[in-house]
Design a protein around this motif. Structure first.
Motif, PDB file in Angstrom:
ATOM      1  N   CYS A  66      68.062  26.881  37.766  1.00  0.00           N
ATOM      2  CA  CYS A  66      67.543  26.604  39.119  1.00  0.00           C
ATOM      3  C   CYS A  66      68.418  27.144  40.241  1.00  0.00           C
ATOM      4  O   CYS A  66      67.967  27.412  41.533  1.00  0.00           O
ATOM      5  N   SER A  67      69.934  27.115  39.878  1.00  0.00           N
ATOM      6  CA  SER A  67      70.731  27.649  40.902  1.00  0.00           C
ATOM      7  C   SER A  67      70.514  28.995  41.412  1.00  0.00           C
ATOM      8  O   SER A  67      70.429  29.703  42.375  1.00  0.00           O
ATOM      9  N   ASN A  68      70.115  29.865  40.103  1.00  0.00           N
ATOM     10  CA  ASN A  68      69.817  31.454  40.362  1.00  0.00           C
ATOM     11  C   ASN A  68      68.521  31.362  41.148  1.00  0.00           C
ATOM     12  O   ASN A  68      68.265  32.102  42.099  1.00  0.00           O
ATOM     13  N   PHE A  69      67.622  30.446  40.821  1.00  0.00           N
ATOM     14  CA  PHE A  69      66.256  30.581  41.592  1.00  0.00           C
ATOM     15  C   PHE A  69      66.110  30.234  42.971  1.00  0.00           C
ATOM     16  O   PHE A  69      65.868  30.762  43.783  1.00  0.00           O
ATOM     17  N   ARG A  70      67.465  29.240  43.337  1.00  0.00           N
ATOM     18  CA  ARG A  70      67.700  28.833  44.609  1.00  0.00           C
ATOM     19  C   ARG A  70      68.228  30.245  45.332  1.00  0.00           C
ATOM     20  O   ARG A  70      68.000  30.669  46.548  1.00  0.00           O
ATOM     21  N   ASP A 113      60.066  20.121  40.021  1.00  0.00           N
ATOM     22  CA  ASP A 113      60.282  19.511  41.518  1.00  0.00           C
ATOM     23  C   ASP A 113      61.029  20.359  42.467  1.00  0.00           C
ATOM     24  O   ASP A 113      60.874  20.428  43.520  1.00  0.00           O
ATOM     25  N   TYR A 114      62.439  20.514  41.625  1.00  0.00           N
ATOM     26  CA  TYR A 114      63.413  21.207  42.597  1.00  0.00           C
ATOM     27  C   TYR A 114      62.883  22.785  43.087  1.00  0.00           C
ATOM     28  O   TYR A 114      63.152  22.959  44.195  1.00  0.00           O
ATOM     29  N   ARG A 115      62.343  23.388  42.283  1.00  0.00           N
ATOM     30  CA  ARG A 115      61.793  24.843  42.797  1.00  0.00           C
ATOM     31  C   ARG A 115      60.691  24.597  43.740  1.00  0.00           C
ATOM     32  O   ARG A 115      60.543  25.518  44.764  1.00  0.00           O
ATOM     33  N   GLU A 116      59.774  23.402  43.799  1.00  0.00           N
ATOM     34  CA  GLU A 116      58.972  23.311  44.724  1.00  0.00           C
ATOM     35  C   GLU A 116      59.531  22.976  45.998  1.00  0.00           C
ATOM     36  O   GLU A 116      59.142  23.546  47.036  1.00  0.00           O
ATOM     37  N   HIS A 117      60.704  22.248  46.193  1.00  0.00           N
ATOM     38  CA  HIS A 117      61.079  21.724  47.306  1.00  0.00           C
ATOM     39  C   HIS A 117      62.371  22.898  47.891  1.00  0.00           C
ATOM     40  O   HIS A 117      62.115  23.074  49.004  1.00  0.00           O
ATOM     41  N   ILE A 118      62.745  23.660  47.030  1.00  0.00           N
ATOM     42  CA  ILE A 118      63.729  24.887  47.552  1.00  0.00           C
ATOM     43  C   ILE A 118      62.910  25.680  48.147  1.00  0.00           C
ATOM     44  O   ILE A 118      63.397  26.607  49.046  1.00  0.00           O
ATOM     45  N   ALA A 119      61.688  26.282  47.382  1.00  0.00           N
ATOM     46  CA  ALA A 119      60.850  27.108  48.202  1.00  0.00           C
ATOM     47  C   ALA A 119      60.534  26.875  49.571  1.00  0.00           C
ATOM     48  O   ALA A 119      60.181  27.534  50.408  1.00  0.00           O
ATOM     49  N   ALA A 120      59.991  25.326  49.676  1.00  0.00           N
ATOM     50  CA  ALA A 120      59.740  24.750  51.066  1.00  0.00           C
ATOM     51  C   ALA A 120      60.891  24.716  52.073  1.00  0.00           C
ATOM     52  O   ALA A 120      60.787  24.886  53.074  1.00  0.00           O
ATOM     53  N   ASP A 121      62.200  24.344  51.423  1.00  0.00           N
ATOM     54  CA  ASP A 121      63.286  24.183  52.182  1.00  0.00           C
ATOM     55  C   ASP A 121      64.303  24.796  51.530  1.00  0.00           C
ATOM     56  O   ASP A 121      65.328  24.321  50.888  1.00  0.00           O
TER      57      ASP A 121
END
Length: 253
Positions: A37-41, A11-19
């Motif tokens: 997920c911090s690295n992904f952000r 869920d976090y990765r889907e949201h951060i990709a959009a925002d």
């Protein structure tokens, strides 16, 4: 990795990709608790900055020559188009001329305004992603729960046989604008990364060699799989894994 809030990694990765600004609820708390997920952000934000830089190319102002007004143009300078005789030349449909003009303008704009912009290859993107996800390649005996593994690969993969190796990492990541499964298995000589790209079709195997990674992207049906290790001594094992995955992986259609 245990979560201290209600948001899950997918869920976090889907949201951060959009925002990429991370303004959605519970986003900051999740990234604080989850290193992956911090690295992904950080990866998404870096990509966002590169896109913004590419779109901010300065375009010179268009200056048109000054034309004389009709009143001062002089006699004989105005042509009555309705009285011109038709010619016998072959006339193409108007849309062909418009399309050709637009194509020429697009080509010249690309060449003149941004000649240095070249889309990164799939190999470059995989290596760059590996640099961002270094924390995923840990030696461990802890396996990813089957439910979490199924959630990551379910949308892309119909069947897959990883062998006896333990799957220690499973996340949905973005490669070439597409969300793909990113797995890590514990090989005999260290962690081996698998990136399953169902929509990236290639004609032949592509070697991967970066400052910290060694591996290959192999074609599998209508997609491809990147198989990467950190040590040159893992290449034989990578070759064995590649052969097994080519035979056992089928994509969902």
């Amino acid at each position: 990795m245990p979560q201290t809030n209600m948001m899950q990694c997918d869920d976090y990765r889907e949201h951060i990709a959009a925002d990429p600004s991370e303004s959605f609820d519970a986003g900051v708390d999740h990234a604080t608790d989850c290193v992956a997920c911090s690295n992904f952000r950080d990866e998404i934000r870096a990509l966002d900055e590169r896109i913004a830089a590419a779109l901010s190319i300065a375009v010179p102002a268009l200056h048109l020559p000054e034309f004389p007004s009709i009143d001062t143009a002089g006699p004989g300078s105005i042509v009555d188009l309705h009285t011109r005789r038709p010619t016998s030349r072959l006339r193409l449909p108007a849309w062909i001329g418009i399309a050709a003009t637009l194509a020429a303008v697009g080509f010249l704009a690309t060449r003149l305004l941004a000649p240095e912009l070249v889309a990164p290859s799939i190999a470059d993107q995989v290596i760059a992603h590996m640099d961002y996800e270094q924390s995923s390649r840990q030696v461990t005996s802890v396996a990813v729960p089957e439910q979490a593994l199924g959630r990551v690969i379910d949308d892309n993969v119909a069947t897959m046989e990883t062998g006896r190796e333990l799957v220690s990492y499973a996340m949905s990541c973005v490669i070439n604008g597409k969300t793909v499964p990113h797995l890590v298995i514990q090989g005999a000589n260290g962690p081996v990364t698998l990136i399953l790209m169902a929509e990236e079709q290639i004609d032949s195997a592509i070697p991967l060699s970066g400052s910290n990674v060694h591996g290959i992207i192999v074609p599998v049906g209508s997609g491809s799989i990147a198989i990467i290790g950190e040590r040159p001594g893992q290449l034989d094992e990578i070759d064995e894994i590649a052969k097994r995955l080519v035979e056992t992986v089928t994509w969902k259609t």
